[in-house]
Scaffold this active site. Structure first.
Site, PDB file in Angstrom:
ATOM      1  N   ARG A  37       5.232  36.382 -12.697  1.00 33.54           N
ATOM      2  CA  ARG A  37       5.571  37.732 -13.182  1.00 33.54           C
ATOM      3  C   ARG A  37       7.082  37.972 -13.194  1.00 33.54           C
ATOM      4  O   ARG A  37       7.584  38.675 -14.069  1.00 33.54           O
ATOM      5  CB  ARG A  37       4.877  38.787 -12.325  1.00 33.54           C
ATOM      6  N   LYS A 200     -20.643  43.057 -13.769  1.00 31.20           N
ATOM      7  CA  LYS A 200     -21.432  44.273 -13.966  1.00 31.20           C
ATOM      8  C   LYS A 200     -21.259  44.906 -15.334  1.00 31.20           C
ATOM      9  O   LYS A 200     -20.189  44.877 -15.913  1.00 31.20           O
ATOM     10  CB  LYS A 200     -21.029  45.294 -12.898  1.00 31.20           C
ATOM     11  N   GLY A 356      -8.781  39.273 -15.040  1.00 32.57           N
ATOM     12  CA  GLY A 356      -8.385  38.346 -13.973  1.00 32.57           C
ATOM     13  C   GLY A 356      -9.162  37.043 -13.943  1.00 32.57           C
ATOM     14  O   GLY A 356      -8.578  35.965 -13.879  1.00 32.57           O
ATOM     15  N   GLY A 379      -6.960  45.452 -15.696  1.00 29.52           N
ATOM     16  CA  GLY A 379      -7.462  46.786 -16.053  1.00 29.52           C
ATOM     17  C   GLY A 379      -6.836  47.303 -17.336  1.00 29.52           C
ATOM     18  O   GLY A 379      -7.514  47.890 -18.193  1.00 29.52           O
TER      19      GLY A 379
HETATM   20  P1  AMP Z   1     -15.732  41.090 -13.343  1.00 30.81           P
HETATM   21  O1  AMP Z   1     -14.758  41.423 -12.254  1.00 30.81           O
HETATM   22  O2  AMP Z   1     -16.677  42.194 -13.680  1.00 30.81           O
HETATM   23  O3  AMP Z   1     -15.070  40.464 -14.553  1.00 30.81           O
HETATM   24  O4  AMP Z   1     -16.678  39.968 -12.731  1.00 30.81           O
HETATM   25  C1  AMP Z   1     -16.261  38.691 -12.375  1.00 30.81           C
HETATM   26  C2  AMP Z   1     -17.271  38.117 -11.426  1.00 30.81           C
HETATM   27  O5  AMP Z   1     -18.516  38.039 -12.068  1.00 30.81           O
HETATM   28  C3  AMP Z   1     -16.961  36.707 -10.968  1.00 30.81           C
HETATM   29  O6  AMP Z   1     -16.620  36.754  -9.615  1.00 30.81           O
HETATM   30  C4  AMP Z   1     -18.267  35.965 -11.183  1.00 30.81           C
HETATM   31  O7  AMP Z   1     -18.653  35.166 -10.077  1.00 30.81           O
HETATM   32  C5  AMP Z   1     -19.260  37.095 -11.360  1.00 30.81           C
HETATM   33  N1  AMP Z   1     -20.466  36.673 -12.090  1.00 30.81           N
HETATM   34  C6  AMP Z   1     -20.535  36.088 -13.292  1.00 30.81           C
HETATM   35  N2  AMP Z   1     -21.810  35.767 -13.594  1.00 30.81           N
HETATM   36  C7  AMP Z   1     -22.574  36.145 -12.545  1.00 30.81           C
HETATM   37  C8  AMP Z   1     -23.962  36.053 -12.235  1.00 30.81           C
HETATM   38  N3  AMP Z   1     -24.828  35.496 -13.091  1.00 30.81           N
HETATM   39  N4  AMP Z   1     -24.395  36.555 -11.061  1.00 30.81           N
HETATM   40  C9  AMP Z   1     -23.513  37.109 -10.188  1.00 30.81           C
HETATM   41  N5  AMP Z   1     -22.183  37.212 -10.417  1.00 30.81           N
HETATM   42  C10 AMP Z   1     -21.720  36.737 -11.578  1.00 30.81           C
END
Ligand code: AMP
Length: 408
Positions: A37, A200, A356, A379
């Protein structure tokens, strides 16, 4: 109207206040472990110095309480690294406001650089406090924002300060983010494909809704697929699910039926008995997940389908991993998507990666230079691709702002 950037203004004899993102990782010994950065901010700082201006850098670092100095969040280690990278001494104000900072800023001569201590030692920074912004603004004759990662937040140093200047320019780093994540996506070369993954649905719902009407193909992977499958009445075993988002998932599934978007969910998944890298896993169709299994990655038939669409696209946006990529045995889907995006770039597509985890995956796989643009903001990039106006970006002046800054 085009945005005003530092390239449009001559900063000769001006003291220029720059909001940079020096939120770098620092270990227990006070050593910076990744200076990406800081390095990224150098072109903007050097442009101003070459014009014959001086620079006052301000940034946050980590998450201090906002109740005063905390040694572990001090920007002092950045002073030394910035000085080394620029090849000139950098002065340091041990408090970002107050008499000493004011005197150091006032004493700056053309070609000199001052770094202010962590803005977030004051709670007023995140509260966009008017008096705090006014004090910071009083240090400079001009203001530049080059901190994309915080541009979705209306803080004193990103929005409050900007309101004290007639003419606000974007730094070269921020400008590059906006060219890729805004301009190119507002008017994409088609076919345009978005790939959304991650844990999620809740964090990505606005993004899905917005992109549904913009893209040709909307590919969804990661943990959020199981909420869709549950909404469709499938057995999802012990996979990640957001029960309070099932109705929302149903609404999206209905909406895509009548929209022109090609909405793609995985057709098979890699399922395991436990959330562990070494857990025994099998590949199953998405409507055949056993009740005692957890879906942890997309399956090979899905990879083939997704990769085909990605490779034939001319604009590709990717945010979020396809599976639990932190565990090597469940990283194959994410790796294959990454390779397909890199392939699309080679075939002339504009490819953008934000968020990220997908950025981490790109770097880990050594594909960074095979992607048109890897965003520095998590974000902020998600909000921008969701069609939101980022508060700090809204403060950037348009070209020919007419203020006499030299931008005409
Ligand atoms: P996000 O911060 O919403 O982009 O989520 C990233 C996280 O989603 C990572 O740490 C992944 O391990 C998790 N992830 C991806 N696929 C799955 C899954 N099938 N079950 C649980 N966690 C997941």
């Amino acid at each position: 109207m085009a945005r005003l950037t530092v390239k449009d203004v001559n900063y000769k004899n001006m003291r220029v206040l720059i909001r940079v993102d020096f939120n770098v990782p620092i270990d227990a010994e006070g050593k910076i472990t990744n200076d990406f950065r800081i390095v990224s901010s150098l072109p903007t700082i050097n442009k101003i110095l070459e014009d014959g201006g001086s620079v006052i850098c301000m940034s946050h670092l980590g998450r201090p309480k906002g109740e005063g100095y905390e040694a572990e969040f001090s920007l002092k280690p950045v002073q030394e690294r910035l000085s080394r990278l620029l090849g000139i001494p950098v002065a340091f104000a041990p408090d970002c406001v107050g008499d000493e900072a004011k005197a150091l800023a006032a004493a700056l001569k053309p070609g000199e650089v001052l770094l202010l201590e962590n803005l977030r030692f004051y709670k007023q920074e995140k509260k966009n406090d008017p008096a705090f912004s006014a004090t910071l603004a009083s240090f400079g004759d001009a203001y530049v924002n080059d901190a994309f990662g915080t541009s979705h937040r209306a803080h004193a140093s990103t929005v409050g300060v900007a309101q004290h200047f007639d003419c606000v320019t974007s730094g070269l780093l921020l400008e590059k983010e906006l060219i890729y994540l805004k301009d190119k996506l507002d008017d994409p070369v088609r076919p345009y494909t978005a790939i959304l993954g991650g844990a999620k649905i809740s964090g990505k719902i606005d993004t899905i809704r917005h992109l549904m009407d913009k893209v040709d193909n909307l590919i969804v992977g990661g943990g959020m697929i199981f909420t869709f499958y549950k909404a469709m009445g499938y057995e999802i075993g012990k996979s990640l699910v957001e029960d309070d988002r099932i109705e929302l998932a149903k609404e999206i599934l209905e909406a895509v039926k009548t929209s022109r978007v090609n909405f793609m969910l995985p057709v098979d998944v890699v399922a395991a008995g436990a959330f562990e890298n070494d857990a025994l896993s099998t590949i199953v169709d998405v409507d055949q997940i056993p009740a005692d299994q957890i879906g942890l990655d997309i399956g090979p038939r899905t990879v083939k389908q997704f990769a085909e669409v990605i490779r034939s696209s001319k604009t590709v946006l990717w945010n979020g991993p396809m599976g639990v990529f932190e565990m090597p045995n469940f990283a194959k889907g994410t790796e294959a998507v990454c390779a397909a995006v890199a392939d699309a770039t080679e075939h002339g597509a504009v490819t953008l990666v934000g968020g990220g985890d997908s950025v981490a995956a790109v770097k880990k796989l050594g594909f960074s230079d095979k992607i048109s643009h890897v965003s520095t903001g998590g974000g902020a990039s998600l909000e921008l691709i969701s069609g939101l106006t980022l508060p700090a970006v809204a403060e950037i002046s348009e070209k020919s702002c007419g203020c006499g800054c030299g931008c005409k």
